[in-house]
Design an enzyme around this catalytic site. Structure first.
Site, mmCIF file in Angstrom:
data_model
loop_
_atom_site.group_PDB
_atom_site.id
_atom_site.type_symbol
_atom_site.label_atom_id
_atom_site.label_comp_id
_atom_site.label_asym_id
_atom_site.label_seq_id
_atom_site.Cartn_x
_atom_site.Cartn_y
_atom_site.Cartn_z
ATOM 1 N N GLY F 35 0.828 -1.199 0.000
ATOM 2 C CA GLY F 35 0.000 0.000 0.000
ATOM 3 C C GLY F 35 0.865 1.253 0.000
ATOM 4 O O GLY F 35 2.064 1.209 0.271
ATOM 5 N N THR F 36 0.245 2.402 -0.309
ATOM 6 C CA THR F 36 0.980 3.664 -0.249
ATOM 7 C C THR F 36 1.167 4.059 1.218
ATOM 8 O O THR F 36 0.464 3.563 2.098
ATOM 9 C CB THR F 36 0.221 4.771 -1.002
ATOM 10 O OG1 THR F 36 -1.095 4.842 -0.454
ATOM 11 C CG2 THR F 36 0.148 4.476 -2.487
ATOM 12 N N ALA F 37 2.126 4.958 1.465
ATOM 13 C CA ALA F 37 2.541 5.264 2.835
ATOM 14 C C ALA F 37 1.547 6.160 3.571
ATOM 15 O O ALA F 37 0.848 6.973 2.963
ATOM 16 C CB ALA F 37 3.897 5.949 2.814
ATOM 17 N N ASP F 52 -0.550 9.293 1.632
ATOM 18 C CA ASP F 52 -0.405 9.396 0.182
ATOM 19 C C ASP F 52 -1.586 8.663 -0.454
ATOM 20 O O ASP F 52 -1.830 7.503 -0.149
ATOM 21 C CB ASP F 52 0.923 8.705 -0.191
ATOM 22 C CG ASP F 52 1.219 8.757 -1.673
ATOM 23 O OD1 ASP F 52 0.352 9.163 -2.461
ATOM 24 O OD2 ASP F 52 2.354 8.371 -2.028
ATOM 25 N N LYS F 67 -7.991 6.735 3.083
ATOM 26 C CA LYS F 67 -6.764 6.476 3.838
ATOM 27 C C LYS F 67 -6.859 7.013 5.277
ATOM 28 O O LYS F 67 -6.208 6.488 6.157
ATOM 29 C CB LYS F 67 -5.545 7.104 3.135
ATOM 30 C CG LYS F 67 -5.245 6.532 1.758
ATOM 31 C CD LYS F 67 -4.770 5.076 1.795
ATOM 32 C CE LYS F 67 -3.494 4.894 2.539
ATOM 33 N NZ LYS F 67 -2.299 5.326 1.858
#
Lengths: 244, 244, 244, 244, 244, 244, 244
Positions: F35-37, F52, F67
């Site tokens: 996954g994105t941070a 992100d 998110k």
């Protein structure tokens, strides 16, 4: 029968091998042999239970190495094998002893307690989703003035004995008992026989803290453990003590 | 059919092999053969149950090697195979006998008790998550003045017999029975036949403590075990005793 | 499709093979063929059920080799295959017959009893955790004055027949029936045809104790078994007896 | 994708293959193709269901080879594939038809009955521990004056058709229907088309006892089967009869 | 990662591969791609859902190829992938819409309906004994005067879109949408975009019966399907019709 | 440990490898890294959560790429990893926050909410039939005037942090945080640090719609998200914007 | 026993190997060794629990690395191994302590609390569908004026100790304890011994934030943790501090 073939049958507990064996039960017997030995001796005036309790460190409390347990006033148990499994079976026996007192207002017979436990063990050998118990028990006690001594094994079979060993070095100790046991022994003679039997497979002799002994005598119908001084006195008397 | 192919079918109890066999049930029959033999003989005036009970140690109590059991006043059972499994089936039979008395106020028939047990056995051969029972039983008793003798096998099939053997050396003993059995025998003749049958596969002869015998006679409708002296007298009379 | 490929599909009962077959059901059909044959014949005035019951020992009680069973006054069943499985299905049929009498105050129809049984069988072929029933049944009876004869197979499919064979040598016996059956037969002719059909695959002829026969006739609507003397008379009359 | 790779995905019913297929559902479609063909034709004044019912023996009762079933007065079903599975789905449809009458006091719509069945089928393709149904159904009936004809497949998808074939030789018969079907057909024309379609893949022609036909017409809203004489008359009229 | 290694992880739905992927969910996405495409477009005055519905036979009723469904007055769904799975999720959405009306006395929001469905989908990706749903949905509707368009995927993740494609040729169609979509479009412009998008991957052009279109406009808050004539008119107007 | 050996342990979630590891939990950590941070920073006057959120298409609504979520007035969560799994855990946290308010009439502590979630996660790592959650969460909030920041990982272990990163490029971002974080930072400084940290691993810089930021400050005890204009202003101020 | 052979037994938790071992329990012991060490020391006037708590980042809150926990006023626990598993067992102990106070109106004994926990652990080693707990606990406390110190291991066996180490470098630390422990120590001497024992396996010395220490003294019967200043003072006094 070798390697791969045998594997096919011992992964699943609930199935027979082509020659009619239950490998998981046989492996549970091996778990019993991995434990230190316990010995039971039945004499005319009572039953003796004795157990070897090695300690892996001098800082461990010997009393916490549980090998002999009181089940009821008149019944005790010695175990060999997987300690955590033994504790479950001892709970089963204690609960059953209580139930018996509540229901019939009298102490349970040694035989019926033993069979409650073996029925419980058998179920774990037939129904899927669980393994057998990796432990054997000696159940000793007094009922109707008679001393009784039973063994339970991982298949769930009960046996009655005059004198018997379970756990590590079982065969050697049993041979010793068969040579030395006589029906005429009194309780103190039973204690001596049990200690000598344990000593026969210990090259370094026994020390008082490393042996657990209990008796249930016909007269008092009371389970009682010997304290360390009492054990020590017997080891001196019978010249069974090790160097330390 | 060899090796790997066969393995595919005997790991799971509940499936058929391509030739229509249930291997787990067949392996349970092997477990029966691993036990010592039991024999049943039906005569005009009663049923005889006899069982070989070897002991692996002289210190074991022979009476704790359970091969013959009373189910109700008028019915007894002899077993061969996995002892812990036998005890479960005997409990099923005893409970059913009690239920029958409570519900109908009369003793259960030998046939219906047998079929309760075989129904119970069958379920363990069809439903997943359990193994079959590794034991065969002989169920003998009196009902409506008639002696009856049934066998249960690990598939859950009931058979009625005049004379039958289960357990180790089954084939040899059954051949002996087929040669020697006559319908005219009385109960004492049945006891002699049962003992001779067991002796026929024991090179060292029989000893009184190693044989368990019970009869249920038509007149008294009572299950009764012979004590060691009574067995000993027969062994002497029939010259079946071993050297010890 | 050979060896390993086929194995992939027959271990689990509840799955199809790539060509749309259920191997476990097909293997259960093999279990049926391992049993001795049973034959059913429908005539204008009743239904005949006949079964071969070999005995593996002369000491076995032939009547305990169960091949033909009464379900209700007006319905009987003959089985072939795994005996212990057959007993379960017969219990299902009997319970259903009782339920019908209690609920509707009249005997169940032969067809509805058959379909209760086949529904029960089908469930064991689709739901996991169990194997199919290794048995086929012939269900014969009278309803509303009509003789009916059904077959159940291990897939749970019901078929109605004029004359049919199940179990060992099914194909040969069915061919015999197809050659010899006529719609004009009376009940006694049906008995003769059934016996001749069984004899056609027995090199040594039939003996009265080794054959089980029952009829349900239109007039009495009563299931009835022939006793050994009645069977013996037919075997003599039709010259079907063996040497012993 | 070959051999071992494919096997990995078709053993467990509830998983997708890497290319997004459910092999067990596809194999269940093969089970449908193993059955004899059934055909449905929808015309302006009713629906025709027709089915090929071969018999493996002349002694079997053709009527017991169940291919077309009444679900409710106004709805019928033709099946192809695993017969015992078909019977379960037909029970589901019948129960649902009854529930609808009780709950809403009117006949169920053909579409909602079909979708009850396909929902039931879908669950057997997603939840573990069971296999899909190895059967396809044609559901035909009248609702609100409209003839409707649906197909259910083993994935649990419903389709509506003007004319459709399921079971063995499906592709050939469907091609025949696509060439010959016209929306202007009346019910009798639908019967002729259905019979011609079945005949197109039978080298030996059709015989009256080997074909099962039913119609549900708009006017009467009644499911009705043609008897053997009525079928025979059509076969003669359309010159579709075989030599026997 | 190749062959055998990958197989280890995709047989069981509920486990991660060493690189943190859930293969069964990825394969379910492949099942979505095996279906024909569906397209959703959100404009200022409403949402457009459009779907390609090929038919494998001219005799199939196009309306029974279910690709677009009404969930509630103000919400519709277009699907791509495994049809029988789609029907289950549509039932979940419909039930939830009804529950919302009963409980809160107002229509459910498009977002909350979508998330009810994705929660349901997620559970089938984490708990054993079932496979994921092999279907993606587009959920379009009006809530509080706002047009909303969501996608659900087989992992159970909800996404909101201005314009989106699911099913076969998804990538190409999505690229087309990204090039052609403008926020200023009105509903009719959205219908044109959706049709052009579907046509962009159909070499033979579209025909009116092979396309399913529905709109939900802001003013009426009403889901409505275009009938075949309305679709046909658009295809002519936009010059998207094929030759037939 | 290579290839086949490792496979033996990572297929079943509930077992240890010989070196005492739980591979399925480790693979779930890989799912987090896919996954994105997301980043969390605790300052004296509040907690900052930043994430992100790339979009795979310009037509996707950024707000639907979830998110950062509000759990209660005073608590928020940022996630990284499997989105559908994150939604389940966020539901657990929200329900627990509500239960706390109902039961104790006060907001839940950040620590106890975190531990409710980690207990829930742990159960999915020990009990069979399910996989672990492939997601990590940052739980930030205010309780008793204190800002708190916790991390949950797929093993179900809670950690408290001053500043922490989860998801893709975790190691690089964490190093950045360790270099730049000081305890004296105020909330606005925390926002700058979080943005700079995310930017440090994005070669193309950040754009306002691709970053999700929320703060919970000590004074208001209110979770609040920054809108796109507020984010854009910071990116300009800190010179973190990309070219587009 | 190598490679493939061993694998056969360690995949399923509930089965014995041919030599009577439970591999999954042994691997869980390896999981314990993967954790940092904890030490317990019993002196005449109280019990000392000490634990090494490394941090993988300077930004982590040391207090959130949970190694020592209060169970009740008079009982504390130090853990080593899988942190998430430890939290479950600590919950079990806390609930049991509360139950005891409610039921008997007095604090639970240290021994009975320990045995509740070991019974709970044992069940996870015998019943299918779960893995053992990968954690060991030291349970220290005061009951009836006596200091008690117990260890629980992954098999579910309780041991009582004078001084003991669990977790990484267990053997080395235990040797250190056996050399240095004397029964005459007071509580402060116990603290020193525990710190020296932890330091003996740390090349860089200890720092106050990296060590967790608690005591339960006989007089106050109160569990209490040392704060960082108190730990720091001891490290200085005993010259155990590292360079940082």
């Amino acid at each position: 029968m070798q390697g791969n073939d045998q594997q096919a049958y011992d992964r699943g507990i609930t199935i027979f091998s082509p020659d009619g064996r239950l490998y998981q039960v046989e492996y549970a017997r091996e778990a019993v042999k991995r434990g230190t030995a316990s010995v039971g001796v039945r004499t005319a005036d009572g039953v003796v239970l004795a157990a070897d309790r090695h300690a892996r460190s001098p800082l461990i409390e010997r009393d916490s190495i549980e090998k002999i347990h009181e089940i009821d006033d008149h019944v005790g148990v010695a175990s060999a094998g997987h300690v955590a499994d033994a504790r479950q079976l001892i709970d089963v026996a204690r609960r059953q002893a209580q139930v018996n007192r509540l229901r019939y207002d009298e102490p349970a017979s040694v035989e019926s307690l033993t069979k409650e436990v073996t029925d419980y063990i058998q179920q774990y050998t037939q129904t899927g989703g669980a393994r057998p118990f990796g432990v054997a028990l000696l159940v000793g006690g007094i009922k109707d003035g008679e001393p009784r001594l039973f063994e339970t094994d991982p298949s769930g079979t009960p046996y009655e004995w005059q004198a018997v060993a379970i756990g590590g070095s079982r065969e050697e100790i049993q041979n010793f008992l068969e040579d030395e046991y006589t029906e005429e022994m009194d309780l103190e003679g039973g204690v001596e026989l049990a200690l000598r039997a344990l000593e026969s497979v210990n090259d370094d002799g026994l020390d008082a803290s490393g042996v657990d002994i209990a008796t249930i005598d016909v007269e008092s119908k009371q389970f009682g453990k010997l304290d360390e001084d009492e054990v020590s006195a017997r080891l001196d008397e019978f010249e069974l003590g090790g160097e330390n």
